[in-house]
Motif scaffolding. Structure first.
Motif, short mmCIF file in Angstrom:
data_model
loop_
_atom_site.label_atom_id
_atom_site.label_comp_id
_atom_site.label_asym_id
_atom_site.label_seq_id
_atom_site.Cartn_x
_atom_site.Cartn_y
_atom_site.Cartn_z
N ILE A 295 73.60 71.01 -18.79
CA ILE A 295 71.63 70.91 -18.47
C ILE A 295 71.38 69.64 -18.00
O ILE A 295 71.99 68.49 -18.38
CB ILE A 295 72.01 71.01 -19.93
N GLU A 296 70.47 69.94 -17.19
CA GLU A 296 69.96 68.10 -16.92
C GLU A 296 69.03 67.24 -17.82
O GLU A 296 68.76 68.02 -18.64
CB GLU A 296 69.15 68.23 -15.58
N GLU A 297 70.06 66.07 -17.84
CA GLU A 297 69.43 65.32 -18.81
C GLU A 297 67.97 64.73 -18.47
O GLU A 297 68.50 63.69 -17.35
CB GLU A 297 69.95 64.45 -19.88
N GLU A 302 59.84 59.20 -19.72
CA GLU A 302 58.75 60.72 -20.04
C GLU A 302 58.42 60.74 -21.77
O GLU A 302 57.75 61.69 -21.63
CB GLU A 302 60.20 62.34 -19.90
N VAL A 303 59.22 60.88 -22.63
CA VAL A 303 59.14 61.37 -23.87
C VAL A 303 58.97 60.25 -24.81
O VAL A 303 57.77 59.82 -24.91
CB VAL A 303 60.35 61.15 -24.41
N THR A 304 59.17 58.67 -23.52
CA THR A 304 58.34 57.91 -25.00
C THR A 304 57.12 56.90 -24.45
O THR A 304 55.95 56.29 -24.34
CB THR A 304 59.50 56.69 -24.63
N GLU A 305 56.86 57.30 -22.89
CA GLU A 305 55.62 56.52 -22.12
C GLU A 305 54.92 57.45 -21.52
O GLU A 305 53.62 56.83 -21.28
CB GLU A 305 56.64 55.77 -21.31
N VAL A 319 66.46 58.58 -27.27
CA VAL A 319 66.21 59.61 -26.76
C VAL A 319 66.96 60.23 -26.37
O VAL A 319 67.59 59.92 -25.45
CB VAL A 319 65.02 59.05 -25.92
N TYR A 320 67.08 61.76 -26.37
CA TYR A 320 67.39 62.50 -25.73
C TYR A 320 65.99 63.85 -25.53
O TYR A 320 65.55 64.25 -25.97
CB TYR A 320 67.64 63.39 -27.08
N ASN A 321 66.36 63.83 -23.94
CA ASN A 321 65.19 63.90 -22.87
C ASN A 321 66.25 65.86 -22.27
O ASN A 321 65.75 65.24 -21.20
CB ASN A 321 64.80 63.89 -22.41
N PRO A 322 66.83 66.44 -23.27
CA PRO A 322 67.47 67.66 -21.68
C PRO A 322 65.97 68.32 -21.27
O PRO A 322 64.96 68.66 -22.38
CB PRO A 322 68.36 69.06 -23.15
N ALA A 323 65.95 68.42 -20.04
CA ALA A 323 65.13 69.32 -19.81
C ALA A 323 65.13 70.77 -19.50
O ALA A 323 64.62 71.30 -19.02
CB ALA A 323 65.33 69.11 -18.19
N PHE A 324 66.45 71.31 -19.57
CA PHE A 324 66.38 72.39 -20.06
C PHE A 324 67.07 73.37 -21.94
O PHE A 324 67.87 72.25 -22.31
CB PHE A 324 67.06 73.29 -19.45
N ASP A 325 66.85 74.33 -21.96
CA ASP A 325 67.96 74.82 -23.26
C ASP A 325 68.54 76.00 -22.93
O ASP A 325 68.13 77.01 -22.63
CB ASP A 325 67.55 74.97 -24.54
N VAL A 326 69.17 76.65 -23.98
CA VAL A 326 69.43 77.96 -23.04
C VAL A 326 69.27 78.47 -24.39
O VAL A 326 69.76 78.71 -25.31
CB VAL A 326 71.56 77.79 -23.24
#
Length: 359
Positions: A295-297, A302-305, A319-326
């Motif tokens: 999973i790409e992080e 992208e979340v904060t600004e 910040v935890y910002n995974p691009a995908f989930d399963v």
């Protein structure tokens, strides 16, 4: 009177062979601005994929095909071994841009197979064959999306409410989209669907892209916050969910834009079928389960600004910002492919789908 162009009148990706370039819509500028980017170098192509200027698994595959062809054109040698060494180097570089979307490596491996299968031909002939293969990847994408649309349309009825997440529309493919293909075909046939599009934080692909393209097509679309998906389901407004995907594991687990698993879990609570629209190019039988999908992080900004005039989170907050989930296969009612709809047990049905393709 000349008809005004909509976003659907532009090609997401196309080859300008005469000028040794690939032209893409810069999706990071939508919907406010329709900007076409001309890509000619390896760094430009890599950046376009990584920065999501071109995005969506099928579109990434098309871009990879055209991209590696253009880079192969730039290799100046008539010696096969020297050509292949440089080709391999460029292929591995492009492949490093997005680790989760299997279409990237799938398209690049397909292009490499053209090179290795034609060692007896001249380098000039190999370059021509690479061009033909890249064009075929795009034409195949169009055929595949239309077939997915037909198979998905058979799962719903006129007047249904449909929820979708992220963007698996025309902007993510060459035409029709995957998850939106049933919607577009139904719209053409007067089904009068009511579509709800999740905004899809943090990059807002649903708000910026899906809502934009569906509205441009005249589809009855309503934009909702991601956190409102449970409300519209509880209200009885949703009859089916269609989402795309970036990789399907052998057991039917699916990696898609982060938030998809949330939608699936809530849909199961309200007994609403969730369908994953997946070209067979995204099916990876060599990956046993979703646990093995990398999973790409993405960057914290992208979340904060992003999208804010000023930063909307405390300085230095983690910040935890995974691009995908399963999404677990137990939550999926069916995986809609161009060769039919796979149902549980997916370990068997996905093999059958791939056997149809290979036949």
């Amino acid at each position: 009177m000349e008809t005004k162009k909509t976003i659907l009148d532009y090609e997401t990706v196309h080859l300008d062979d005469e000028n040794n370039a690939m032209i893409i819509i810069d999706q990071t500028q939508l919907p406010g601005k329709t900007e076409l980017l001309t890509l000619t170098t390896a760094k430009q192509i890599w950046d376009a994929i990584y920065l999501l200027q071109v995005r969506g698994a099928p579109a990434i595959g098309v871009a990879a095909g055209y991209g590696i062809y253009l880079l192969a054109k730039q290799i100046v040698t008539e010696d096969y071994d020297a050509f292949y060494k440089e080709f391999k180097k460029q292929k591995e570089y492009l492949d490093s841009s997005r680790p989760t979307a299997v279409n990237l490596s799938w398209a690049l491996n397909r292009m490499e197979a053209v090179v290795t299968a034609n060692q007896d031909k001249s380098v000039a002939q190999i370059k021509q064959l690479l061009k033909e293969e890249a064009i075929e990847i795009q034409q195949e994408d169009i055929r595949v999306c239309k077939a997915i649309g037909e198979n998905g349309l058979a799962l719903v009825k006129p007047g249904d409410g449909i929820l979708t997440h992220c963007n698996a529309g025309q902007l993510a493919t060459s035409r029709y989209g995957t998850a939106t293909a049933p919607i577009y075909l139904g719209h053409e046939r007067g089904y009068e669907f009511r579509v709800y599009a999740d905004e899809t934080r943090p990059l807002l692909q649903g708000a910026r892209l899906t809502a934009y393209e569906l509205q441009s097509a005249g589809v009855n679309v309503t934009l909702i916050c991601d956190s409102a998906s449970s409300t519209v389901m509880r209200n009885g407004w949703i009859d089916a969910i269609f989402v795309g995907c970036d990789r399907v594991a052998a057991n039917g687990d699916v990696a898609n834009k982060v938030g998809t698993a949330n939608v699936a879990a809530v849909a199961a609570r309200y007994h609403i079928p969730m369908y994953v629209c997946a070209p067979t190019s995204t099916i990876d039988l060599n990956t046993p389960t979703g646990d093995q999908i990398k999973i790409e992080e993405r960057p914290a900004e992208e979340v904060t600004e992003m999208w804010y005039e000023k930063r909307m989170a405390p300085d230095d907050v983690r910040v935890y910002n995974p691009a995908f989930d399963v999404t677990d296969h137990e939550l999926i009612a069916g995986i809609v492919t161009e060769y039919g709809v796979a149902k549980a047990p997916y370990t068997e049905s996905l093999k059958e789908i791939m056997a149809k393709k290979n036949a």
